[in-house]
Design a protein around this motif. Sequence first.
Motif, PDB file in Angstrom:
ATOM      1  N   UNK A   1       0.812  -1.216   0.000  1.00 18.00           N
ATOM      2  CA  UNK A   1       0.000   0.000   0.000  1.00 18.00           C
ATOM      3  C   UNK A   1       0.843   1.263   0.000  1.00 18.00           C
ATOM      4  N   UNK A   2       1.879   1.287   0.817  1.00 14.09           N
ATOM      5  CA  UNK A   2       2.758   2.447   0.886  1.00 14.09           C
ATOM      6  C   UNK A   2       3.517   2.670  -0.416  1.00 14.09           C
TER       7      UNK A   2
ATOM      8  N   UNK B   1       5.263   4.640   5.753  1.00 13.88           N
ATOM      9  CA  UNK B   1       5.994   4.475   7.001  1.00 13.88           C
ATOM     10  C   UNK B   1       6.812   5.747   7.261  1.00 13.88           C
ATOM     11  N   UNK B   2       7.313   5.930   8.496  1.00  9.58           N
ATOM     12  CA  UNK B   2       8.018   7.181   8.831  1.00  9.58           C
ATOM     13  C   UNK B   2       9.181   7.512   7.911  1.00  9.58           C
ATOM     14  N   UNK B   3       9.933   6.505   7.470  1.00 16.54           N
ATOM     15  CA  UNK B   3      11.066   6.760   6.581  1.00 16.54           C
ATOM     16  C   UNK B   3      10.589   7.265   5.223  1.00 16.54           C
TER      17      UNK B   3
ATOM     18  N   UNK C   1      -4.864  15.868   7.073  1.00 15.93           N
ATOM     19  CA  UNK C   1      -5.348  15.947   8.448  1.00 15.93           C
ATOM     20  C   UNK C   1      -4.181  15.867   9.425  1.00 15.93           C
ATOM     21  N   UNK C   2      -2.988  15.650   8.905  1.00 17.84           N
ATOM     22  CA  UNK C   2      -1.781  15.570   9.729  1.00 17.84           C
ATOM     23  C   UNK C   2      -1.232  16.989   9.901  1.00 17.84           C
ATOM     24  N   UNK C   3      -1.555  17.608  11.039  1.00 14.68           N
ATOM     25  CA  UNK C   3      -1.189  19.006  11.243  1.00 14.68           C
ATOM     26  C   UNK C   3       0.313  19.188  11.409  1.00 14.68           C
ATOM     27  N   UNK C   4       0.986  18.189  11.925  1.00 13.20           N
ATOM     28  CA  UNK C   4       2.443  18.249  12.015  1.00 13.20           C
ATOM     29  C   UNK C   4       3.060  18.305  10.623  1.00 13.20           C
ATOM     30  N   UNK C   5       2.491  17.526   9.707  1.00  6.86           N
ATOM     31  CA  UNK C   5       2.962  17.532   8.324  1.00  6.86           C
ATOM     32  C   UNK C   5       2.702  18.894   7.683  1.00  6.86           C
TER      33      UNK C   5
END
Length: 200
Positions: A41-42, A70-72, A97-101
């Motif tokens: 999927x990633x 994934x984080x990497x 929706x990822x506010x940090x992003x």
Amino acid sequence: MGSLYSEYGTVARPRPRDADTLLDLVGLADKADAKIRTLSGGQRRRLDVAVGIVGRPEVLFLDEPTAGLDPDARRGFHELIHALVDEEETTVLLTTHDLGEAERLADRVVILAGGRIVADATADALADTLGRETQVRWSLDGHVHVHATHAATRFVRDLLNGPEGSRIGGLEVRRPSLEDSYLALVDSALEASITTEEAA
């Protein structure tokens, strides 16, 4: 896909991108000969990004592009977006929706609540308009101190230049996050909407 863009290429912006270079950019160089159905999927999300940038767009729309990464892979994607904006002057409109992003990537943030725009500014400007203070935390002689201020730079400068400045450790400056601003703005918009409905 790339052949669709070849007639639109210029010397300054050749189109399309070379396939091998593109796969390397999105971290799929080792999957060049793989069938799409065999990708995770990633990896399929990364392929979606590759398809989106194969023609070197001047404007790129991305909808939740890091979902399932994934984080990497997410970090690699963020580096790719910065390169597109900084080196190729691509305008990127990204929904997330990822506010940090959003805080890491966006020069400008538009916040929607109830289908309406409730804010349009930089992340820092949003924090400033809400009057949120910056927290300065430091340790001195084994004790932790916290101070809230609207003038963090001046406060830290005075703190470090003061008589105890050489003994200060663990200095941390935390501005209000985009998440803090988002929650305050959405709450305010919802309250205003409820008040309007009650008045009607």
